[in-house]
Design a protein around this motif. Structure first.
Motif, mmCIF file in Angstrom:
data_model
loop_
_atom_site.group_PDB
_atom_site.id
_atom_site.type_symbol
_atom_site.label_atom_id
_atom_site.label_comp_id
_atom_site.label_asym_id
_atom_site.label_seq_id
_atom_site.Cartn_x
_atom_site.Cartn_y
_atom_site.Cartn_z
ATOM 1 N N PRO A 247 -28.243 -4.192 45.940
ATOM 2 C CA PRO A 247 -26.861 -4.643 46.121
ATOM 3 C C PRO A 247 -26.203 -4.942 44.775
ATOM 4 O O PRO A 247 -26.877 -5.283 43.824
ATOM 5 N N GLU A 248 -24.881 -4.817 44.755
ATOM 6 C CA GLU A 248 -24.156 -4.865 43.506
ATOM 7 C C GLU A 248 -24.157 -6.267 42.898
ATOM 8 O O GLU A 248 -23.931 -7.251 43.587
ATOM 9 N N PRO A 249 -24.408 -6.353 41.581
ATOM 10 C CA PRO A 249 -24.189 -7.633 40.914
ATOM 11 C C PRO A 249 -22.696 -7.888 40.739
ATOM 12 O O PRO A 249 -21.884 -6.978 40.921
ATOM 13 N N LYS A 250 -22.347 -9.118 40.419
ATOM 14 C CA LYS A 250 -20.953 -9.483 40.151
ATOM 15 C C LYS A 250 -20.857 -9.881 38.685
ATOM 16 O O LYS A 250 -21.625 -10.715 38.213
ATOM 17 N N LEU A 251 -19.923 -9.287 37.973
ATOM 18 C CA LEU A 251 -19.814 -9.520 36.538
ATOM 19 C C LEU A 251 -18.363 -9.725 36.149
ATOM 20 O O LEU A 251 -17.494 -8.948 36.527
ATOM 21 N N LYS A 252 -18.110 -10.785 35.378
ATOM 22 C CA LYS A 252 -16.795 -11.007 34.783
ATOM 23 C C LYS A 252 -16.992 -11.141 33.284
ATOM 24 O O LYS A 252 -17.771 -11.979 32.815
ATOM 25 N N MET A 253 -16.294 -10.302 32.497
ATOM 26 C CA MET A 253 -16.395 -10.330 31.046
ATOM 27 C C MET A 253 -15.016 -10.501 30.440
ATOM 28 O O MET A 253 -14.108 -9.742 30.750
ATOM 29 N N THR A 254 -14.876 -11.508 29.559
ATOM 30 C CA THR A 254 -13.587 -11.765 28.917
ATOM 31 C C THR A 254 -13.807 -12.105 27.449
ATOM 32 O O THR A 254 -14.623 -12.969 27.121
ATOM 33 N N ASN A 255 -13.106 -11.397 26.571
ATOM 34 C CA ASN A 255 -13.105 -11.709 25.134
ATOM 35 C C ASN A 255 -14.499 -11.710 24.518
ATOM 36 O O ASN A 255 -14.829 -12.557 23.679
ATOM 37 N N ASN A 256 -15.357 -10.772 24.937
ATOM 38 C CA ASN A 256 -16.672 -10.632 24.324
ATOM 39 C C ASN A 256 -16.632 -9.555 23.244
ATOM 40 O O ASN A 256 -15.819 -8.631 23.295
ATOM 41 N N HIS A 257 -17.525 -9.659 22.279
ATOM 42 C CA HIS A 257 -17.663 -8.659 21.223
ATOM 43 C C HIS A 257 -19.078 -8.090 21.320
ATOM 44 O O HIS A 257 -20.062 -8.792 21.077
#
Length: 323
Positions: A247-257
């Motif tokens: 099943p799909e993971p949930k990912l939120k990415m903001t302002n990463n380098h």
């Protein structure tokens, strides 16, 4: 961009932090249970809160001075330890461990079951915790909510991930993670929030999301990962962040380098071992794109992902753009 309506990440995090049901076939009975390549590392039960309901602030320093506690409330219960392991062993849910500059080792970091805060005082580079090379695990948690702040975690010889979240929710804030083996692993059903931190040196991906896991990554640097020399093409593509679906993971990415990794910036790993790549250029625009050779299948996978990406800078990864 965001794929799939699905439950929100915040509600999913709340669900992940709820106490899990008793597992009669797994670690609660002391029997082995496999998570992908991992066996459960924590067989310890939660202590919960103290009988009298009070929480304790544990000061970890060779010598405690008045300046160390001057900012604490006058009714704060304090225990002083010169050993981080003893401080962690003394904790109940709700306690805080405050670590002053120095170099430490603590086997109990691999046995986090209670909801505690472990935080350094001073620059994060001055509070150094190294793993014990003779042990498999470094930091492992199955607490409902545990938080590590202002620390440098230096992996030495351990074979598991530098941080493994077996269940519940872990927060890493303003930490440096210098990996020697595997990076951060979030196992099925577990949740992780990483903010203002740095992950480097992992042999595989810097952050590995197992099916059904949840992660929020904000303002982090993930670089020089996937240093494992291998002829396995599926492993050579791993780099900054790897997501295993179904099943799909949930990912939120903001302002990463995410940069200078020996693989892709972000990869999506299908159960068939075929890797779909989220293209570097598309990520920088907040959109998802991938392998043109199997667009229909990738499209279906992406539609089912709960994926939010905003203002991430992904550059100089060896396989940064899919062909």
């Amino acid at each position: 961009s965001r794929s799939s309506p699905g439950p929100s990440l915040s509600s999913a995090l709340e669900e992940a932090s709820q106490p899990p049901p008793l597992n009669l076939s797994g670690s609660d009975t002391g029997l082995p249970r496999v998570h992908g390549p991992f066996f459960p590392r924590i067989l310890r039960r939660r202590k919960g809160k103290r009988d009298f309901g009070k929480t304790v602030t544990h000061i970890v320093a060779k010598v405690m001075t008045p300046d160390m506690v001057k900012d604490l409330a006058s009714d704060t219960l304090i225990q002083q330890h010169d050993d981080l392991d003893l401080a962690l062993d003394s904790c109940y849910s709700g306690d805080t461990v405050v670590i002053f500059p120095g170099e430490y080792q603590a086997l109990n970091l691999a046995l986090l079951t209670d909801d505690i805060i472990v935080k350094g005082v001073g620059k994060r580079e001055e509070i150094v915790i190294t793993s014990e090379p003779s042990h498999d695990s470094f930091v492992v948690s199955k607490a409902d909510n545990v938080k590590l702040m202002h620390l440098s975690l230096i992996q030495q010889g351990t074979v598991d991930g530098i941080v493994v979240v077996e269940s519940g929710h872990m927060t890493l804030e303003n930490c440096v993670l210098k990996c020697e083996g595997t990076g951060v692993c979030v196992l099925t059903g577990a949740a992780l929030t990483i903010t203002d931190s740095e992950i480097t040196g992992a042999q595989g991906a810097g952050v590995e999301l197992y099916p059904g896991s949840i992660a929020i990554l904000e303002r982090n640097e993930i670089h020089h990962c996937n240093n494992l020399r291998t002829s396995d093409s599926s492993k050579s593509t791993l780099g900054g962040v790897n997501m295993k679906v179904l099943p799909e993971p949930k990912l939120k990415m903001t302002n990463n380098h995410i940069y200078n990794n020996n693989g892709y910036g972000v990869s999506i790993h299908q159960p068939t071992e075929q890797i779909f790549i989220v293209a570097e250029e598309a990520l920088n625009k907040g959109a998802a794109s991938g392998d043109k050779k199997d667009g229909n299948m990738l499209s279906k996978v992406m539609q089912n992902l709960n994926l939010e990406m905003n203002n991430n800078k992904i550059e100089a990864n060896i396989k940064g753009v899919s062909e």
